[in-house]
Write a protein that holds these residues in place. Structure first.
Motif, PDB file in Angstrom:
ATOM      1  N   LEU A 198       0.910  -1.148   0.013  1.00 25.96           N
ATOM      2  CA  LEU A 198      -0.147   0.091   0.060  1.00 25.96           C
ATOM      3  C   LEU A 198       1.040   1.340  -0.008  1.00 25.96           C
ATOM      4  CD1 LEU A 198      -2.700  -0.767   2.509  1.00 25.96           C
ATOM      5  CD2 LEU A 198      -3.006  -0.598   0.059  1.00 25.96           C
ATOM      6  N   GLY A 199       1.901   1.366   0.774  1.00 22.39           N
ATOM      7  CA  GLY A 199       2.906   2.425   0.841  1.00 22.39           C
ATOM      8  C   GLY A 199       3.458   2.654  -0.528  1.00 22.39           C
ATOM      9  N   TRP A 200       3.558   1.423  -1.183  1.00 22.64           N
ATOM     10  CA  TRP A 200       4.464   1.668  -2.600  1.00 22.64           C
ATOM     11  C   TRP A 200       3.361   2.148  -3.569  1.00 22.64           C
ATOM     12  CZ3 TRP A 200       3.206   0.457  -7.378  1.00 22.64           C
ATOM     13  CH2 TRP A 200       4.068   0.565  -8.699  1.00 22.64           C
ATOM     14  N   ARG A 201       2.167   1.800  -3.448  1.00 21.47           N
ATOM     15  CA  ARG A 201       1.063   2.383  -4.458  1.00 21.47           C
ATOM     16  C   ARG A 201       0.914   3.877  -4.039  1.00 21.47           C
ATOM     17  NH1 ARG A 201      -5.072  -0.063  -4.638  1.00 21.47           N
ATOM     18  NH2 ARG A 201      -3.975  -1.146  -6.529  1.00 21.47           N
ATOM     19  N   ILE A 202       0.861   4.254  -2.738  1.00 21.82           N
ATOM     20  CA  ILE A 202       0.858   5.802  -2.478  1.00 21.82           C
ATOM     21  C   ILE A 202       1.923   6.580  -2.979  1.00 21.82           C
ATOM     22  CG2 ILE A 202       1.194   7.298  -0.587  1.00 21.82           C
ATOM     23  CD1 ILE A 202      -0.404   5.213   1.296  1.00 21.82           C
ATOM     24  N   HIS A 216       6.679  -1.537 -10.896  1.00 21.25           N
ATOM     25  CA  HIS A 216       7.411  -1.875  -9.401  1.00 21.25           C
ATOM     26  C   HIS A 216       8.712  -1.924  -9.481  1.00 21.25           C
ATOM     27  CE1 HIS A 216       8.602  -5.002  -6.162  1.00 21.25           C
ATOM     28  NE2 HIS A 216       8.490  -3.572  -5.653  1.00 21.25           N
ATOM     29  N   ARG A 217       9.022  -2.715 -10.648  1.00 21.98           N
ATOM     30  CA  ARG A 217      10.687  -3.071 -10.764  1.00 21.98           C
ATOM     31  C   ARG A 217      11.417  -1.563 -10.896  1.00 21.98           C
ATOM     32  NH1 ARG A 217      11.201  -8.644 -14.022  1.00 21.98           N
ATOM     33  NH2 ARG A 217       9.942 -10.075 -12.575  1.00 21.98           N
ATOM     34  N   SER A 218      11.204  -0.964 -11.710  1.00 22.88           N
ATOM     35  CA  SER A 218      11.769   0.041 -12.371  1.00 22.88           C
ATOM     36  C   SER A 218      11.928   1.172 -10.933  1.00 22.88           C
ATOM     37  CB  SER A 218      11.325   0.940 -13.345  1.00 22.88           C
ATOM     38  OG  SER A 218       9.847   1.034 -13.231  1.00 22.88           O
TER      39      SER A 218
END
Length: 286
Positions: free
Chosen positions: A34-38, A275-277
């Motif tokens: 969720l943090g990554w999405r934010i 997400h990888r980049s």
């Protein structure tokens, strides 16, 4: 610099709430993802369906309009609401954020100047500025009113929150008595009780409504275009009604009990290829 400060602020809040240092470059737990999405996910569908008015139209395209709570009006200013034309019971909401709900059980007893002031306060609010959740950033502030749903006892019905990962429900959280003695039960994808706890005590006497299986299928249809979406539904009078779609459950700051379930539920979620980049960039920038 703004992005760097937002990440630092998010890390601080997550660490304080969750009790661990989140890995936002290679996230594994549900809250980390969720943090990554934010911080990184800019899928335009997130913004489209975060707006409560646009979400209604999205749901119609996915499953038809039978699941919509009847709409009573849309306004850009609270001063434009013709209160006398609204029914005795209704719910006034802000279309562009959360915790913007006024439950009116008796319109004749409503303090209209206070309601207007409260609603205009909502219209001045931007949750991106306070919570950093991108989907809220450019939403047009509006008000909407819907009919008030009531259960068989005349109370606000339980809120069935389906956690849909890649088109499949993996967790159901049912919130009971949200405006009084708030409790919450958890169930797995087979609608069996699951000892997942977040904030609220369970209600051991609660029984899922018979329409829950239908609601689960609708949630999967509504949330099917997302790698993760929380789809909130209500079961009232033998029917299933749409509540909202949420993309930032708990602002990535809701701990699980037992704590290991944060990773178990995170494993259901495969982040988009970007997400990888983004992870590589984050690692290099440290």
């Amino acid at each position: 610099m703004d992005a760097v400060l937002r990440e630092r602020h998010l890390r601080y809040r997550m660490r304080a709430a969750l009790g661990y240092d989140p890995n936002l470059s290679q996230p594994a737990t549900f809250n980390e993802k969720l943090g990554w999405r934010i911080l990184h996910d800019r899928n335009p569908l997130l913004a489209l369906t975060t707006d409560k008015i646009n979400a209604r139209r999205y749901v119609v395209d996915r499953v038809g309009n039978d699941v919509l709570v009847p709409l009573l009006g849309i306004w850009s200013r609270a001063e434009d609401i013709e209160w006398e034309k609204l029914p005795s019971r209704f719910v006034l909401k802000g279309s562009h954020g959360w915790n913007m709900n006024l439950l009116v059980h008796d319109r004749t007893a409503l303090d209209i100047p206070t309601a207007v002031s409260q609603a205009n306060g909502w219209l001045r609010r931007n949750h991106y500025e306070t919570a950093g959740e991108w989907a809220y950033r450019d939403l047009t502030p509006r008000l909407l009113a819907e009919e008030m749903l009531l259960d068989a006892d005349g109370g606000i019905p339980a809120d069935l929150k389906f956690y849909v990962f890649h088109g499949r429900v993996r967790l159901l959280r049912v919130h009971i008595g949200r405006h009084g003695h708030h409790r919450a039960n958890s169930y797995n994808e087979r609608l069996e009780p699951w000892s997942v706890r977040q904030a609220h005590e369970p209600d051991l006497g609660y029984v899922l409504p018979p329409e829950t299986q239908d609601a689960l299928r609708l949630a999967e249809q509504i949330g099917g275009e997302f790698d993760f979406a929380r789809v909130d539904l209500y079961c009232v009078g033998g029917r299933v009604f749409f509540g909202e779609i949420t993309h930032y459950d708990g602002n990535a700051c809701s701990p699980f009990s037992p704590a290991g379930l944060d990773r178990v539920i995170g494993d259901y979620w495969t982040l988009p290829s970007s997400h990888r980049s983004a992870s590589s960039t984050a690692i290099v920038s440290r």
